[in-house]
Design a protein around this motif. Structure first.
Motif, short mmCIF file in Angstrom:
data_model
loop_
_atom_site.label_atom_id
_atom_site.label_comp_id
_atom_site.label_asym_id
_atom_site.label_seq_id
_atom_site.Cartn_x
_atom_site.Cartn_y
_atom_site.Cartn_z
N GLU A 150 4.03 -3.26 8.20
CA GLU A 150 4.34 -2.58 9.35
C GLU A 150 5.61 -1.91 9.38
OE1 GLU A 150 4.31 -5.41 12.80
OE2 GLU A 150 2.13 -5.14 13.20
N ARG A 151 6.83 -2.71 8.76
CA ARG A 151 8.17 -2.13 8.43
C ARG A 151 8.11 -1.00 7.50
NH1 ARG A 151 9.63 -7.61 8.26
NH2 ARG A 151 9.37 -7.80 5.98
N TRP A 152 7.25 -1.04 6.52
CA TRP A 152 7.13 0.06 5.45
C TRP A 152 6.48 1.17 6.06
CZ3 TRP A 152 2.69 2.32 3.00
CH2 TRP A 152 3.12 3.22 1.76
N LEU A 153 5.41 1.13 7.09
CA LEU A 153 4.74 2.24 7.52
C LEU A 153 6.00 2.79 8.67
CD1 LEU A 153 1.18 0.73 8.30
CD2 LEU A 153 1.99 2.75 6.74
N ASN A 154 6.58 2.12 9.16
CA ASN A 154 7.60 2.65 10.41
C ASN A 154 8.87 3.08 9.36
OD1 ASN A 154 6.30 1.75 12.83
ND2 ASN A 154 6.86 -0.13 12.46
N GLU A 155 8.96 2.85 8.43
CA GLU A 155 10.10 3.59 7.51
C GLU A 155 9.59 4.68 7.03
OE1 GLU A 155 11.15 0.64 4.22
OE2 GLU A 155 12.15 -0.59 5.94
N GLN A 156 8.14 4.87 6.65
CA GLN A 156 7.78 6.17 6.21
C GLN A 156 7.76 7.16 7.18
OE1 GLN A 156 7.22 6.63 2.72
NE2 GLN A 156 8.01 4.46 2.91
N SER A 157 7.60 6.59 8.37
CA SER A 157 7.62 7.65 9.79
C SER A 157 8.87 7.96 10.02
CB SER A 157 6.68 6.95 10.85
OG SER A 157 6.63 7.59 11.98
N ALA A 158 9.78 7.24 10.00
CA ALA A 158 11.25 7.58 10.20
C ALA A 158 11.76 8.75 9.03
CB ALA A 158 11.94 6.68 9.89
N ARG A 159 10.98 8.65 8.12
CA ARG A 159 11.18 9.77 6.91
C ARG A 159 10.31 11.13 7.14
NH1 ARG A 159 11.04 4.89 3.09
NH2 ARG A 159 13.52 4.56 2.92
N GLY A 160 9.58 11.06 8.21
CA GLY A 160 8.66 12.22 8.28
C GLY A 160 7.32 12.06 7.83
N LEU A 161 6.88 10.83 7.21
CA LEU A 161 5.63 10.79 6.64
C LEU A 161 4.68 9.78 7.69
CD1 LEU A 161 6.51 9.90 2.77
CD2 LEU A 161 5.52 12.15 3.90
N HIS A 162 3.65 10.26 8.04
CA HIS A 162 2.70 9.92 8.79
C HIS A 162 1.33 9.60 8.21
CE1 HIS A 162 5.88 10.65 11.60
NE2 HIS A 162 5.79 12.12 11.08
N MET A 163 0.80 8.31 8.29
CA MET A 163 -0.36 7.89 7.72
C MET A 163 -1.61 8.72 8.53
SD MET A 163 -2.01 4.08 6.88
CE MET A 163 -2.27 3.43 8.44
N THR A 164 -2.59 9.28 7.60
CA THR A 164 -3.79 9.80 8.03
C THR A 164 -4.86 9.12 7.40
OG1 THR A 164 -3.75 11.42 5.72
CG2 THR A 164 -2.67 12.15 7.90
N LYS A 165 -4.84 8.28 6.11
CA LYS A 165 -5.78 7.43 5.75
C LYS A 165 -5.30 6.32 4.94
CE LYS A 165 -9.91 8.07 2.73
NZ LYS A 165 -10.57 8.60 1.63
N GLY A 166 -5.44 5.05 5.52
CA GLY A 166 -5.05 3.91 4.93
C GLY A 166 -5.92 3.42 4.03
N GLY A 167 -5.60 2.65 2.94
CA GLY A 167 -6.52 2.09 1.93
C GLY A 167 -5.92 0.60 1.43
N ALA A 168 -6.59 -0.20 0.50
CA ALA A 168 -6.02 -1.25 0.13
C ALA A 168 -4.83 -1.26 -0.74
CB ALA A 168 -7.23 -1.99 -0.76
N PHE A 169 -4.88 -0.06 -1.58
CA PHE A 169 -3.62 0.04 -2.46
C PHE A 169 -3.02 1.33 -2.35
CE2 PHE A 169 -6.62 -3.20 -4.51
CZ PHE A 169 -5.58 -4.14 -4.56
#
Length: 61
Positions: free
Chosen positions: A20-39
């Motif tokens: 969760e922290r990693w995803l929120n850090e990516q969003s703060a940098r302007g990257l938003h997840m469109t497709k998630g996966g195991a790796f």
């Protein structure tokens, strides 16, 4: 610069708060997840918005 980026990662299911922290850090940098996966996950770059990600864990009784 490409609008879509791929990021590699590996998380254990019990360590979802770290993901969760990693995803929120990516969003703060302007990257938003469109497709998630195991790796690997795919992100789209958009600096005009910021999302807050939250993962839910279902536990057996």
């Amino acid at each position: 610069m490409a609008r879509t980026e791929k990021r590699w990662h590996a998380w254990m299911s019990w360590n979802y708060e770290k993901e969760e922290r990693w995803l929120n850090e990516q969003s703060a940098r302007g990257l938003h997840m469109t497709k998630g996966g195991a790796f690997r996950s795919e992100f789209e770059r958009d600096g005009t918005v910021r999302y807050t990600y939250g993962l839910s864990i279902i536990r057996a009784a």
